[in-house]
Design a protein around this motif. Structure first.
Motif, PDB file in Angstrom:
ATOM      1  N   UNK A  42       0.811  -1.215   0.000  1.00  0.00           N
ATOM      2  CA  UNK A  42       0.000   0.000   0.000  1.00  0.00           C
ATOM      3  C   UNK A  42       0.845   1.265   0.000  1.00  0.00           C
ATOM      4  N   UNK A  43       1.933   1.252   0.770  1.00  0.00           N
ATOM      5  CA  UNK A  43       2.704   2.483   0.956  1.00  0.00           C
ATOM      6  C   UNK A  43       3.886   2.643   0.017  1.00  0.00           C
ATOM      7  N   UNK A  44       4.262   1.572  -0.715  1.00  0.00           N
ATOM      8  CA  UNK A  44       5.396   1.665  -1.637  1.00  0.00           C
ATOM      9  C   UNK A  44       4.974   1.314  -3.066  1.00  0.00           C
ATOM     10  N   UNK A  45       4.490   0.088  -3.265  1.00  0.00           N
ATOM     11  CA  UNK A  45       4.223  -0.381  -4.624  1.00  0.00           C
ATOM     12  C   UNK A  45       3.067   0.372  -5.290  1.00  0.00           C
ATOM     13  N   UNK A  46       1.942   0.501  -4.598  1.00  0.00           N
ATOM     14  CA  UNK A  46       0.776   1.173  -5.185  1.00  0.00           C
ATOM     15  C   UNK A  46       1.054   2.636  -5.527  1.00  0.00           C
ATOM     16  N   UNK A  47       1.641   3.418  -4.616  1.00  0.00           N
ATOM     17  CA  UNK A  47       1.963   4.804  -4.987  1.00  0.00           C
ATOM     18  C   UNK A  47       2.880   4.898  -6.203  1.00  0.00           C
ATOM     19  N   UNK A  48       3.829   3.959  -6.321  1.00  0.00           N
ATOM     20  CA  UNK A  48       4.751   3.989  -7.457  1.00  0.00           C
ATOM     21  C   UNK A  48       4.050   3.636  -8.759  1.00  0.00           C
ATOM     22  N   UNK A  49       3.036   2.769  -8.711  1.00  0.00           N
ATOM     23  CA  UNK A  49       2.228   2.509  -9.910  1.00  0.00           C
ATOM     24  C   UNK A  49       1.556   3.803 -10.373  1.00  0.00           C
ATOM     25  N   UNK A  50       1.007   4.540  -9.409  1.00  0.00           N
ATOM     26  CA  UNK A  50       0.311   5.790  -9.723  1.00  0.00           C
ATOM     27  C   UNK A  50       1.285   6.805 -10.308  1.00  0.00           C
ATOM     28  N   UNK A  51       2.429   7.006  -9.634  1.00  0.00           N
ATOM     29  CA  UNK A  51       3.408   7.994 -10.098  1.00  0.00           C
ATOM     30  C   UNK A  51       4.020   7.582 -11.438  1.00  0.00           C
ATOM     31  N   UNK A  52       4.259   6.284 -11.619  1.00  0.00           N
ATOM     32  CA  UNK A  52       4.793   5.809 -12.893  1.00  0.00           C
ATOM     33  C   UNK A  52       3.796   6.081 -14.021  1.00  0.00           C
ATOM     34  N   UNK A 162     -11.235  10.752   7.373  1.00  0.00           N
ATOM     35  CA  UNK A 162      -9.809  10.790   7.695  1.00  0.00           C
ATOM     36  C   UNK A 162      -9.069   9.611   7.074  1.00  0.00           C
ATOM     37  N   UNK A 163      -9.774   8.502   6.944  1.00  0.00           N
ATOM     38  CA  UNK A 163      -9.142   7.309   6.365  1.00  0.00           C
ATOM     39  C   UNK A 163      -8.821   7.496   4.887  1.00  0.00           C
ATOM     40  N   UNK A 164      -9.432   8.519   4.244  1.00  0.00           N
ATOM     41  CA  UNK A 164      -9.124   8.787   2.846  1.00  0.00           C
ATOM     42  C   UNK A 164      -7.742   9.411   2.684  1.00  0.00           C
ATOM     43  N   UNK A 165      -7.211   9.948   3.776  1.00  0.00           N
ATOM     44  CA  UNK A 165      -5.879  10.558   3.708  1.00  0.00           C
ATOM     45  C   UNK A 165      -4.853   9.454   3.932  1.00  0.00           C
ATOM     46  N   UNK A 166      -4.448   8.800   2.869  1.00  0.00           N
ATOM     47  CA  UNK A 166      -3.472   7.721   2.929  1.00  0.00           C
ATOM     48  C   UNK A 166      -2.453   7.902   1.822  1.00  0.00           C
ATOM     49  N   UNK A 167      -1.419   7.069   1.820  1.00  0.00           N
ATOM     50  CA  UNK A 167      -0.318   7.248   0.876  1.00  0.00           C
ATOM     51  C   UNK A 167      -0.764   7.156  -0.592  1.00  0.00           C
ATOM     52  N   UNK A 168      -1.582   6.140  -0.981  1.00  0.00           N
ATOM     53  CA  UNK A 168      -2.023   6.117  -2.382  1.00  0.00           C
ATOM     54  C   UNK A 168      -2.807   7.364  -2.792  1.00  0.00           C
ATOM     55  N   UNK A 169      -3.684   7.858  -1.918  1.00  0.00           N
ATOM     56  CA  UNK A 169      -4.453   9.059  -2.240  1.00  0.00           C
ATOM     57  C   UNK A 169      -3.528  10.271  -2.351  1.00  0.00           C
ATOM     58  N   UNK A 170      -2.545  10.355  -1.465  1.00  0.00           N
ATOM     59  CA  UNK A 170      -1.575  11.453  -1.533  1.00  0.00           C
ATOM     60  C   UNK A 170      -0.783  11.361  -2.838  1.00  0.00           C
ATOM     61  N   UNK A 171      -0.478  10.135  -3.255  1.00  0.00           N
ATOM     62  CA  UNK A 171       0.260   9.944  -4.509  1.00  0.00           C
ATOM     63  C   UNK A 171      -0.555  10.431  -5.708  1.00  0.00           C
ATOM     64  N   UNK A 172      -1.856  10.168  -5.690  1.00  0.00           N
ATOM     65  CA  UNK A 172      -2.722  10.669  -6.768  1.00  0.00           C
ATOM     66  C   UNK A 172      -2.699  12.185  -6.784  1.00  0.00           C
ATOM     67  N   UNK A 173      -2.790  12.791  -5.601  1.00  0.00           N
ATOM     68  CA  UNK A 173      -2.787  14.258  -5.497  1.00  0.00           C
ATOM     69  C   UNK A 173      -1.471  14.825  -6.023  1.00  0.00           C
TER      70      UNK A 173
END
Length: 313
Positions: A42-52, A162-173
């Motif tokens: 959740x905190x490494x792989x998923x955000x990198x998919x989004x950023x990639x 508050x649960x919407x504020x997570x690493x994947x959501x931040x990565x999308x932002x």
């Protein structure tokens, strides 16, 4: 897109699930190991998919329109799926509390763990980014409608957001900011994001496989209709219904294809965690996650083929 690509991707994921199951037989899948693996995914792989996806996609006004369209479509579709599950459960005279669990399992899919990596394999980085936006809409549904149902609330509770504020959501932002301001990342950063993004699918599939031996050892008995109803609703009725709706609408092809694939996903992996948090049947949520994931190995190619066929007709 060739259906062979879908079948090949699903078979690869099935092999990864098998590897996870074999590893768990040799090495107990403890709570600490489970939490570590979830954190990495959740905190490494998923955000990198989004950023990639952002780094490799040309972002313009037309694409931002697609982002908004797929986000709103995701919310409407997921609300509709929960409603279908609720109506089916109540028609079977299932108690209201259990009907709420069944409704969430019938309408909300594993659009993150499985959906994003699968869309990345099928449609490339752009497809992965759009799939992540769809998953963001599902997250919004979970922490609004889902929480209200599990808590028995009738009103809207902003605390649950508050649960919407997570690493994947931040990565999308962050990704959207990078796109809007046309920032070009250093090549090393782009390469790192691409490398780490490739971890998502193997780790997510092996995680699901690692759950299977522990579930088998518990030998819990669950009512047949409690198992069959979410499976039939989520894996068969829901995707066909969505495909029929898309056949009547004139959405952009890219958006429609992502929606079809995401609608075929098995029940969400967060089910057991979500049910435990709100004093619901955690074991039932975990059981449905495993059963629906295993069943989806055969239903995803079939439902995707039907959906794409209806889309072009």
């Amino acid at each position: 897109m060739e259906i062979e690509t879908v079948v090949s991707s699903i078979l690869t994921m099935a092999a990864m699930i098998l590897i996870g199951g074999l590893l768990s037989c040799r090495m107990p899948f403890t709570l600490e190991r489970r939490q570590l693996l979830i954190a990495i995914i959740i905190n490494v792989a998923m955000p990198c998919i989004i950023l990639n996806g952002v780094f490799q996609t040309e972002i313009d006004a037309n694409f931002l329109t697609l982002v908004l369209l797929i986000f709103l479509s995701s919310i409407l579709i997921n609300f509709f799926g929960v409603f279908l599950g609720w109506m089916a459960a109540r028609a079977m005279h299932i108690t209201p509390d259990k009907a709420k669990e069944i409704a969430l399992l019938s309408g909300l899919g594993n659009t993150g763990f499985i959906g994003i990596p699968l869309c990345a394999a099928l449609f490339g980085p752009k497809g992965a980014l759009l799939a992540a936006i769809f998953d963001a809409g599902l997250d919004f549904t979970i922490w609004t409608l889902g929480v209200m149902m599990l808590q028995g609330q009738r009103g809207f509770n902003f605390r649950s957001l508050k649960a919407l504020i997570n690493i994947p959501m931040i990565s999308i932002f962050i990704g959207m900011l990078v796109a809007v301001f046309n920032v070009t990342p250093p090549k090393s950063v782009a390469n790192l994001a691409e490398t780490l993004a490739n971890l998502a699918s193997p780790l997510a599939m092996m995680y699901i496989g690692m759950l299977i031996p522990s579930m088998a050892k518990k030998k819990r008995t669950t009512a047949l209709h409690h198992l069959s109803m979410p499976l039939i609703m989520k894996l068969l009725i829901f995707p066909v219904t969505i495909a029929l709706l898309l056949h009547l609408l004139s959405l952009p092809l890219e958006v429609a294809q992502i929606i079809i694939v995401q609608s075929t996903m098995p029940s969400l992996t967060l089910a057991s965690i979500l049910f435990a948090r709100y004093s619901r049947d955690e074991e039932y949520g975990a059981t449905m996650t495993v059963f629906s994931t295993l069943a989806s190995i055969t239903t995803i190619p079939l439902m995707t083929m039907i959906g794409f066929y209806l889309l072009v007709k």
